[in-house]
Write a protein that holds these residues in place. Structure first.
Motif, PDB file in Angstrom:
ATOM      1  N   LEU A   1      87.934  49.817  30.342  1.00 20.83           N
ATOM      2  CA  LEU A   1      86.824  50.360  31.110  1.00 20.83           C
ATOM      3  C   LEU A   1      85.783  49.255  31.260  1.00 20.83           C
ATOM      4  O   LEU A   1      85.441  48.597  30.276  1.00 20.83           O
ATOM      5  CB  LEU A   1      86.202  51.565  30.389  1.00 20.83           C
ATOM      6  N   PRO A   2      85.298  49.001  32.475  1.00 18.09           N
ATOM      7  CA  PRO A   2      84.331  47.918  32.671  1.00 18.09           C
ATOM      8  C   PRO A   2      83.122  48.059  31.752  1.00 18.09           C
ATOM      9  O   PRO A   2      82.670  49.170  31.451  1.00 18.09           O
ATOM     10  CB  PRO A   2      83.932  48.071  34.141  1.00 18.09           C
ATOM     11  N   LYS A   3      82.609  46.923  31.330  1.00 14.22           N
ATOM     12  CA  LYS A   3      81.478  46.887  30.405  1.00 14.22           C
ATOM     13  C   LYS A   3      80.290  47.703  30.923  1.00 14.22           C
ATOM     14  O   LYS A   3      79.653  48.443  30.165  1.00 14.22           O
ATOM     15  CB  LYS A   3      81.056  45.437  30.162  1.00 14.22           C
ATOM     16  N   LYS A   4      80.005  47.597  32.212  1.00 13.40           N
ATOM     17  CA  LYS A   4      78.877  48.315  32.790  1.00 13.40           C
ATOM     18  C   LYS A   4      79.048  49.822  32.653  1.00 13.40           C
ATOM     19  O   LYS A   4      78.090  50.543  32.333  1.00 13.40           O
ATOM     20  CB  LYS A   4      78.720  47.940  34.268  1.00 13.40           C
ATOM     21  N   GLN A   5      80.285  50.311  32.870  1.00 10.10           N
ATOM     22  CA  GLN A   5      80.538  51.754  32.738  1.00 10.10           C
ATOM     23  C   GLN A   5      80.428  52.203  31.290  1.00 10.10           C
ATOM     24  O   GLN A   5      79.960  53.306  31.016  1.00 10.10           O
ATOM     25  CB  GLN A   5      81.914  52.097  33.307  1.00 10.10           C
ATOM     26  N   ILE A   6      80.869  51.366  30.361  1.00 13.93           N
ATOM     27  CA  ILE A   6      80.730  51.699  28.942  1.00 13.93           C
ATOM     28  C   ILE A   6      79.257  51.848  28.587  1.00 13.93           C
ATOM     29  O   ILE A   6      78.854  52.808  27.908  1.00 13.93           O
ATOM     30  CB  ILE A   6      81.398  50.621  28.058  1.00 13.93           C
ATOM     31  N   GLU A   7      78.444  50.911  29.059  1.00 14.71           N
ATOM     32  CA  GLU A   7      77.019  50.958  28.747  1.00 14.71           C
ATOM     33  C   GLU A   7      76.354  52.191  29.345  1.00 14.71           C
ATOM     34  O   GLU A   7      75.510  52.827  28.699  1.00 14.71           O
ATOM     35  CB  GLU A   7      76.346  49.681  29.253  1.00 14.71           C
ATOM     36  N   GLU A   8      76.736  52.553  30.568  1.00 12.42           N
ATOM     37  CA  GLU A   8      76.145  53.723  31.217  1.00 12.42           C
ATOM     38  C   GLU A   8      76.603  55.020  30.560  1.00 12.42           C
ATOM     39  O   GLU A   8      75.807  55.936  30.327  1.00 12.42           O
ATOM     40  CB  GLU A   8      76.509  53.731  32.707  1.00 12.42           C
ATOM     41  N   ARG A   9      77.882  55.100  30.241  1.00 12.87           N
ATOM     42  CA  ARG A   9      78.434  56.340  29.682  1.00 12.87           C
ATOM     43  C   ARG A   9      77.931  56.608  28.277  1.00 12.87           C
ATOM     44  O   ARG A   9      77.675  57.760  27.902  1.00 12.87           O
ATOM     45  CB  ARG A   9      79.973  56.281  29.688  1.00 12.87           C
ATOM     46  N   PHE A  10      77.795  55.557  27.475  1.00 12.01           N
ATOM     47  CA  PHE A  10      77.446  55.750  26.069  1.00 12.01           C
ATOM     48  C   PHE A  10      76.009  55.348  25.761  1.00 12.01           C
ATOM     49  O   PHE A  10      75.605  55.320  24.607  1.00 12.01           O
ATOM     50  CB  PHE A  10      78.430  54.975  25.191  1.00 12.01           C
ATOM     51  N   HIS A  11      75.238  55.025  26.807  1.00 13.39           N
ATOM     52  CA  HIS A  11      73.810  54.730  26.660  1.00 13.39           C
ATOM     53  C   HIS A  11      73.558  53.585  25.681  1.00 13.39           C
ATOM     54  O   HIS A  11      72.776  53.703  24.740  1.00 13.39           O
ATOM     55  CB  HIS A  11      73.047  55.985  26.221  1.00 13.39           C
ATOM     56  N   VAL A  12      74.280  52.488  25.906  1.00 10.30           N
ATOM     57  CA  VAL A  12      74.113  51.294  25.080  1.00 10.30           C
ATOM     58  C   VAL A  12      73.854  50.102  25.996  1.00 10.30           C
ATOM     59  O   VAL A  12      74.139  50.150  27.198  1.00 10.30           O
ATOM     60  CB  VAL A  12      75.353  51.025  24.203  1.00 10.30           C
ATOM     61  N   THR A  13      73.318  49.024  25.418  1.00 11.90           N
ATOM     62  CA  THR A  13      73.076  47.799  26.184  1.00 11.90           C
ATOM     63  C   THR A  13      73.527  46.597  25.362  1.00 11.90           C
ATOM     64  O   THR A  13      73.617  46.669  24.131  1.00 11.90           O
ATOM     65  CB  THR A  13      71.585  47.636  26.521  1.00 11.90           C
ATOM     66  N   GLY A  14      73.800  45.490  26.054  1.00 18.48           N
ATOM     67  CA  GLY A  14      74.188  44.265  25.360  1.00 18.48           C
ATOM     68  C   GLY A  14      75.425  44.457  24.514  1.00 18.48           C
ATOM     69  O   GLY A  14      76.468  44.894  24.988  1.00 18.48           O
TER      70      GLY A  14
END
Length: 431
Positions: A193-206
């Protein structure tokens, strides 16, 4: 070193435990070889694991400065209970701004094991991949080396770090052949799963990430699911009690597919592409399932010794492997200094291990494995708790009951009180 020996120490297995021991020994200038049956360290391991606490930093100070060592650092731990139709999740913030940067990290085992083996190799250890150790070299009643095919490699001390496959531990007469109830079936999948989608789905950054332990919706089979975020992949899996599967005549893959089809899981895996699947047996572990830890010319570490723990909130494997490997390396230095490789000397390892958090945790939760075989924990109680909160939070336009009265009524009408009391007492004494 005497011409009678090829190395001071031979380690069987280049997993976390074996590499940790090799790193400690190599840093001390001791001639150590690691024999690994895979094409490279980590080749036989599957993706997805979490490491908590300072244990890795004790081995490789400031490991986080090398981005190759981990995928994401864990800022949130989620604990989810799933019923047939619903789910309830508790989020725990893991950040501690006054301590070292990371309380926990996620890793991909093939990548992590290779990284740690390279650290050991850089310190002076010799890594021999594609080498299957099949037996030991014996001198009277003492192990003095290992056999691979027709080849013999002699060492003053052998460290068994073969993982779950305890064939050599048995041959060293340190463990009996295990029964099905000593094991669980672990199924793991890796999803891209693309990094950007992971960050959006799980509310994480960096490099922030989450871990998620999941209870319930497993057809009553004791066990649990897990979910970890990596840099651009998701690690997902389910662990099931092998004995219960056999008794209920259920296939692990069928239970896994049901588990994946729950609405909570489907949302987590939406649009993700599965790129890896594996299944293997893992030790249920626990204090009562430990092997003998030492013998004449040999000591045992990690999963090979049965050092795994499932105590509900606490699921330990890699931490124990790294810690037992580190302690084995430190103990091996003392054993070599004594120039005595009988059980009287190799017992140093057990004495040192008993002081560690790994051994003490196993002892503290020695009743946990038996308690967690209770099917009500995995079938009845997740359904009960989800139903209770649905009842309390549902607004049907009618006057509400007092919370305590509604909760008591819900529990009494859906639970056999004597069994519930027994389970509460069992939990208090085991966990």
């Amino acid at each position: 070193m005497s011409e009678e020996y090829d190395f001071d120490v031979a380690i069987v297995g280049a997993g976390p435990a074996g590499c940790a021991a090799a790193l400690v020994l190599a840093q001390a200038g001791i001639e150590v070889v690691v024999l690994e049956r895979g094409q490279y360290p980590g080749a036989k391991n599957v993706s997805g694991a979490a490491i908590y606490g300072p244990v890795l930093n004790n081995l490789v100070p400031n490991y986080w400065e090398d981005k190759e060592s981990f995928e994401r650092h864990l800022t949130t731990k989620k604990i989810t209970m799933m019923s047939e139709a619903r789910s309830m999740t508790i989020d725990v913030d893991l950040r501690d701004f006054n301590q070292t940067p990371y309380n926990g990290i996620t890793v991909l085992r093939p990548k992590f094991d290779r990284w740690l083996s390279e650290k050991a190799e850089a310190a002076g250890a010799m890594i021999l991949p594609d080498t299957m150790v099949e037996d030991f070299v014996w001198k009277d009643k003492q192990i003095v080396g290992v056999k691979s095919g027709e080849e013999e490699l002699r060492a003053k001390l052998v460290i068994i770090a073969e993982g779950t496959n305890r064939i050599l531990t048995e041959k060293a007469k340190l463990a009996k052949h295990p029964h099905a109830h000593h094991y669980a079936v672990a199924m793991k999948e890796t999803y891209e799963l693309p990094k950007k989608q992971i960050e959006e789905r799980f509310h994480v950054t960096g490099t922030e990430g989450i871990s998620n332990e999941i209870l319930g919706h497993s057809r009553g089979i004791p066990g649990g699911g897990f979910f970890y975020t990596n840099e651009n992949t998701l690690s997902f899996g389910l662990i099931l009690n092998a004995k219960s599967l056999a008794e209920k005549k259920l296939k692990a893959t069928e239970v896994f597919e049901d588990f994946k089809n729950h609405s909570y899981i489907r949302k987590l895996l939406k649009d993700a592409k599965m790129i890896e699947y594996s299944a293997h047996m893992i030790p249920k572990g626990g204090f009562k399932n430990l092997s003998k830890l030492y013998g004449n010319g040999v000591i045992v570490v990690g999963d090979a010794a049965g050092m795994a723990l499932n105590a509900g909130l606490y699921m330990e494997g890699m931490n124990f492997a790294l810690e037992s490997g580190r302690i084995a390396g430190e103990a091996a230095k003392k054993i070599l200094e004594s120039n005595n490789y009988t059980k009287k000397s190799t017992k140093i390892y057990k004495n040192e291990l008993k002081k560690s958090f790994a051994y003490q945790d196993l002892k503290t939760f020695k009743r946990a494995a038996k308690f967690l075989e209770n099917e009500r924990i995995f079938a009845h109680y997740p359904e009960l708790i989800n139903g209770l909160f649905y009842r309390l939070l549902k607004n049907n336009g009618k006057p509400r009951e007092k919370i305590t009265r509604a909760a008591i009524k819900h529990i009494i009408t859906r639970t056999k009180i004597l069994k519930a009391i027994k389970d509460v007492i069992g939990g208090l004494t085991s966990l």
